[in-house]
Motif scaffolding. Sequence first.
Motif, mmCIF file in Angstrom:
data_model
loop_
_atom_site.group_PDB
_atom_site.id
_atom_site.type_symbol
_atom_site.label_atom_id
_atom_site.label_comp_id
_atom_site.label_asym_id
_atom_site.label_seq_id
_atom_site.Cartn_x
_atom_site.Cartn_y
_atom_site.Cartn_z
ATOM 1 N N HIS A 15 48.380 35.304 20.080
ATOM 2 C CA HIS A 15 47.024 35.407 19.549
ATOM 3 C C HIS A 15 46.991 36.478 18.467
ATOM 4 N N VAL A 16 45.884 36.546 17.766
ATOM 5 C CA VAL A 16 45.679 37.451 16.636
ATOM 6 C C VAL A 16 46.717 37.157 15.531
ATOM 7 N N GLN A 17 47.512 38.132 15.081
ATOM 8 C CA GLN A 17 48.360 37.845 13.915
ATOM 9 C C GLN A 17 49.867 37.879 14.176
ATOM 10 N N SER A 18 50.336 38.906 14.901
ATOM 11 C CA SER A 18 51.794 39.114 14.974
ATOM 12 C C SER A 18 52.519 37.913 15.590
ATOM 13 N N GLY A 19 52.061 37.495 16.777
ATOM 14 C CA GLY A 19 52.711 36.371 17.458
ATOM 15 C C GLY A 19 52.520 35.060 16.713
ATOM 16 N N VAL A 36 48.624 27.814 23.828
ATOM 17 C CA VAL A 36 47.780 27.819 25.021
ATOM 18 C C VAL A 36 46.666 28.841 24.815
ATOM 19 N N GLU A 37 45.417 28.367 24.924
ATOM 20 C CA GLU A 37 44.288 29.267 24.686
ATOM 21 C C GLU A 37 43.292 29.194 25.837
ATOM 22 N N ARG A 38 42.470 30.209 25.880
ATOM 23 C CA ARG A 38 41.442 30.236 26.908
ATOM 24 C C ARG A 38 40.325 29.256 26.563
ATOM 25 N N THR A 71 43.782 24.063 26.019
ATOM 26 C CA THR A 71 43.069 25.142 26.698
ATOM 27 C C THR A 71 43.468 25.119 28.164
ATOM 28 N N LEU A 72 43.650 26.326 28.719
ATOM 29 C CA LEU A 72 44.112 26.421 30.101
ATOM 30 C C LEU A 72 43.698 27.776 30.654
ATOM 31 N N ASP A 73 43.114 27.770 31.861
ATOM 32 C CA ASP A 73 42.845 29.045 32.530
ATOM 33 C C ASP A 73 44.079 29.379 33.350
ATOM 34 N N GLU A 95 54.895 35.357 23.454
ATOM 35 C CA GLU A 95 53.612 35.980 23.837
ATOM 36 C C GLU A 95 53.446 37.337 23.185
ATOM 37 N N ASN A 96 52.201 37.657 22.900
ATOM 38 C CA ASN A 96 51.913 39.029 22.443
ATOM 39 C C ASN A 96 50.658 39.552 23.124
ATOM 40 N N PHE A 97 50.627 39.346 24.447
ATOM 41 C CA PHE A 97 49.550 39.939 25.239
ATOM 42 C C PHE A 97 49.738 41.449 25.291
ATOM 43 N N ALA A 98 48.691 42.131 25.740
ATOM 44 C CA ALA A 98 48.811 43.573 25.981
ATOM 45 C C ALA A 98 49.882 43.800 27.051
ATOM 46 N N PRO A 99 50.511 44.983 27.041
ATOM 47 C CA PRO A 99 51.577 45.244 28.011
ATOM 48 C C PRO A 99 51.114 44.972 29.445
ATOM 49 N N GLY A 100 51.940 44.259 30.202
ATOM 50 C CA GLY A 100 51.662 44.019 31.617
ATOM 51 C C GLY A 100 50.806 42.794 31.889
ATOM 52 N N ASN A 134 52.617 51.423 27.097
ATOM 53 C CA ASN A 134 51.484 50.701 27.691
ATOM 54 C C ASN A 134 50.300 50.563 26.756
ATOM 55 N N LEU A 135 50.441 50.991 25.516
ATOM 56 C CA LEU A 135 49.302 50.972 24.600
ATOM 57 C C LEU A 135 49.083 49.596 23.987
ATOM 58 N N LYS A 136 47.804 49.292 23.757
ATOM 59 C CA LYS A 136 47.457 48.128 22.939
ATOM 60 C C LYS A 136 47.597 48.553 21.488
ATOM 61 N N VAL A 137 48.095 47.672 20.668
ATOM 62 C CA VAL A 137 48.378 48.092 19.288
ATOM 63 C C VAL A 137 47.949 47.026 18.286
ATOM 64 N N GLY A 167 53.197 45.390 10.040
ATOM 65 C CA GLY A 167 53.159 45.587 11.494
ATOM 66 C C GLY A 167 53.015 44.270 12.227
ATOM 67 N N ASP A 168 52.155 43.408 11.748
ATOM 68 C CA ASP A 168 51.916 42.129 12.420
ATOM 69 C C ASP A 168 52.875 41.045 11.922
ATOM 70 N N SER A 169 52.678 40.610 10.667
ATOM 71 C CA SER A 169 53.525 39.521 10.152
ATOM 72 C C SER A 169 54.984 39.968 10.079
HETATM 73 N N1 COA Z 1 43.815 32.228 30.746
HETATM 74 C C1 COA Z 1 43.476 33.298 31.507
HETATM 75 N N2 COA Z 1 43.524 34.550 31.057
HETATM 76 C C2 COA Z 1 43.926 34.741 29.775
HETATM 77 C C3 COA Z 1 44.293 33.678 28.921
HETATM 78 C C4 COA Z 1 44.213 32.365 29.478
HETATM 79 N N3 COA Z 1 44.524 31.294 28.762
HETATM 80 N N4 COA Z 1 44.639 34.172 27.721
HETATM 81 C C5 COA Z 1 44.494 35.507 27.798
HETATM 82 N N5 COA Z 1 44.082 35.846 29.032
HETATM 83 C C6 COA Z 1 43.784 37.203 29.546
HETATM 84 C C7 COA Z 1 45.004 38.058 29.662
HETATM 85 O O1 COA Z 1 45.712 37.743 30.827
HETATM 86 C C8 COA Z 1 44.380 39.448 29.714
HETATM 87 O O2 COA Z 1 43.919 39.676 31.018
HETATM 88 P P1 COA Z 1 44.154 41.087 31.784
HETATM 89 O O3 COA Z 1 43.477 42.116 30.948
HETATM 90 O O4 COA Z 1 43.510 40.882 33.109
HETATM 91 O O5 COA Z 1 45.613 41.299 31.856
HETATM 92 C C9 COA Z 1 43.147 39.297 28.830
HETATM 93 O O6 COA Z 1 43.003 37.889 28.611
HETATM 94 C C10 COA Z 1 43.198 39.965 27.468
HETATM 95 O O7 COA Z 1 44.486 39.863 26.868
HETATM 96 P P2 COA Z 1 44.993 41.036 25.948
HETATM 97 O O8 COA Z 1 46.317 40.703 25.411
HETATM 98 O O9 COA Z 1 44.858 42.319 26.692
HETATM 99 O O10 COA Z 1 43.946 40.946 24.750
HETATM 100 P P3 COA Z 1 43.060 42.100 24.073
HETATM 101 O O11 COA Z 1 42.142 41.390 23.153
HETATM 102 O O12 COA Z 1 42.418 43.013 25.044
HETATM 103 O O13 COA Z 1 44.123 42.956 23.212
HETATM 104 C C11 COA Z 1 45.869 43.201 21.577
HETATM 105 C C12 COA Z 1 44.604 42.447 21.991
HETATM 106 C C13 COA Z 1 46.405 42.530 20.345
HETATM 107 C C14 COA Z 1 45.513 44.666 21.276
HETATM 108 C C15 COA Z 1 46.895 43.147 22.724
HETATM 109 O O14 COA Z 1 47.101 41.810 23.093
HETATM 110 C C16 COA Z 1 48.242 43.773 22.365
HETATM 111 O O15 COA Z 1 48.408 44.990 22.325
HETATM 112 N N6 COA Z 1 49.256 42.922 22.108
HETATM 113 C C17 COA Z 1 50.604 43.362 21.805
HETATM 114 C C18 COA Z 1 50.700 43.938 20.442
HETATM 115 C C19 COA Z 1 50.274 42.961 19.364
HETATM 116 O O16 COA Z 1 50.729 41.858 19.263
HETATM 117 N N7 COA Z 1 49.408 43.463 18.493
HETATM 118 C C20 COA Z 1 49.142 42.789 17.247
HETATM 119 C C21 COA Z 1 47.908 42.100 17.222
HETATM 120 S S1 COA Z 1 47.818 41.271 15.661
#
Ligand code: COA
Length: 415
Positions: A15-19, A36-38, A71-73, A95-100, A134-137, A167-169
């Motif tokens: 999601h967003v840009q990097s991935g 796969v999206e929410r 779309t998938l939960d 994947e590029n979800f937040a850590p963990g 563990n930081l979001k970035v 940083g992203d692309s």
């Molecule tokens: N079904 C169910 N849950 C879903 C889902 C789906 N299809 N898709 C996403 N989610 C949930 C995740 O599991 C997460 O849940 P949790 O907080 O309980 O673990 C939640 O949605 C949010 O995901 P997250 O990745 O934390 O998104 P965010 O909007 O809060 O943060 C970023 C965005 C980019 C800051 C973060 O994803 C990140 O740091 N990614 C890694 C670095 C990166 O790629 N950054 C560049 C962005 S361009």
Amino acid sequence: MSKALDGVRILDFTHVQSGPTCTQLLAWFGADVIKVERAGEGDATRTQLRDIPGVDSLYFTMLNHNKRSITLDMKKPKGKEVLDALIRTCDVMVENFAPGALDRMGMSWEHIHAVNPRMIVASVKGFGPGPYENLKVYENVAQCAGGSASTTGFDDGPPLVTGAQIGDSGTGLHLALGIVAALYQRNTTGRGQKVLAPMQDAVLNLCRVKLRDQQRLERTHTMHEYPQYPDGKFGDAVPRAGNASGGGQPGSVLKCKGWETDPNAYIYFITQEAVWPSVCKVIGEEEWIEDEAYKTASARLLHLKPIFARIEQWTMTKTKFEAMEILNKYDIPCGPILSMKEIAREPALRETGTIVEVDHPTRGKYLSVGNPIKMSDSPTEVTRSPLLGEHTDEVLAQLGYSAADIEQLRAERVI
Ligand code: COA
């Protein structure tokens, strides 16, 4: 015609840009990318920076070409079952979800590897293991933490982030290379592996020459190609170098005719060693060719400011394109500062498919950047980004779900 990654199937949790930049590239090389999206909301960029109400933003459409969307939960038990079915049939999970986040969903490496030992799991994270893991970035955090911001800008101003999304692309590109290498290694090992591209590390890799300069500075306490030389002072860390050239050939951004009103009436001019006599001839300073103060490259480093000031007197009498035409005749390396408006209209970039016009069912026609990597046996055809969940039924049917199963999953809001 076949494509380089024909037969490779990507499970795309980005999601967003990097991935998304990474999986878009893989799609352009022929991989089948299932994003796969929410349900209901999808990738946050679908609605970010919208220019047309209710329509997928350019941010989304320009980063998600050639993909399918389901779309998938993933947090519902039945969603996890669908996910396991996808894991069994895909080659790579990106994947590029937040850590963990993946672990919290129950999608640990151990689980994925048990379901499909051939699966490559590729991740973008802000930082690698360490104090910040563990930081979001986001983009600019990576530019700052990777050494780009401290080395960009002018000496008397604050650190600057760049317009290039390194940083992203930039990280997406690194990850794509790791994935392709892992696919190649799997041919001999039969095993998948984890691929990690931290954004800080990717930016630092692109700032490699600045770590080179840090060590030069520590040894010699000066760097002759930096604008701080010879008049200014160097500290103990690589300073910002303005528009000075990063290599051994001094260069600068110079004004051209019309600069008073056009913010992009500038040219980048490099006083390459090999063409110094030509530079002198073009600007009408032929006596500089034999003048001891200017004759050698090392002598010239003491006078870069007056040299570029004199060259600028000449460039200011020409438009950037007129100057280019003259300088090219003498093989003097130079480049126009092109605005996005000029780039969008550049016929050569259209011709090569680097700028493409794409049609979209709700947006209409828009411009995008196509595949910048050209392959003679794997041509790229850029197709539009998918609507949210456009391929849910199609993908589930391919996994063996019947129409009734799909309806049931929809009724339970799993899809
Ligand atoms: N079904 C169910 N849950 C879903 C889902 C789906 N299809 N898709 C996403 N989610 C949930 C995740 O599991 C997460 O849940 P949790 O907080 O309980 O673990 C939640 O949605 C949010 O995901 P997250 O990745 O934390 O998104 P965010 O909007 O809060 O943060 C970023 C965005 C980019 C800051 C973060 O994803 C990140 O740091 N990614 C890694 C670095 C990166 O790629 N950054 C560049 C962005 S361009």
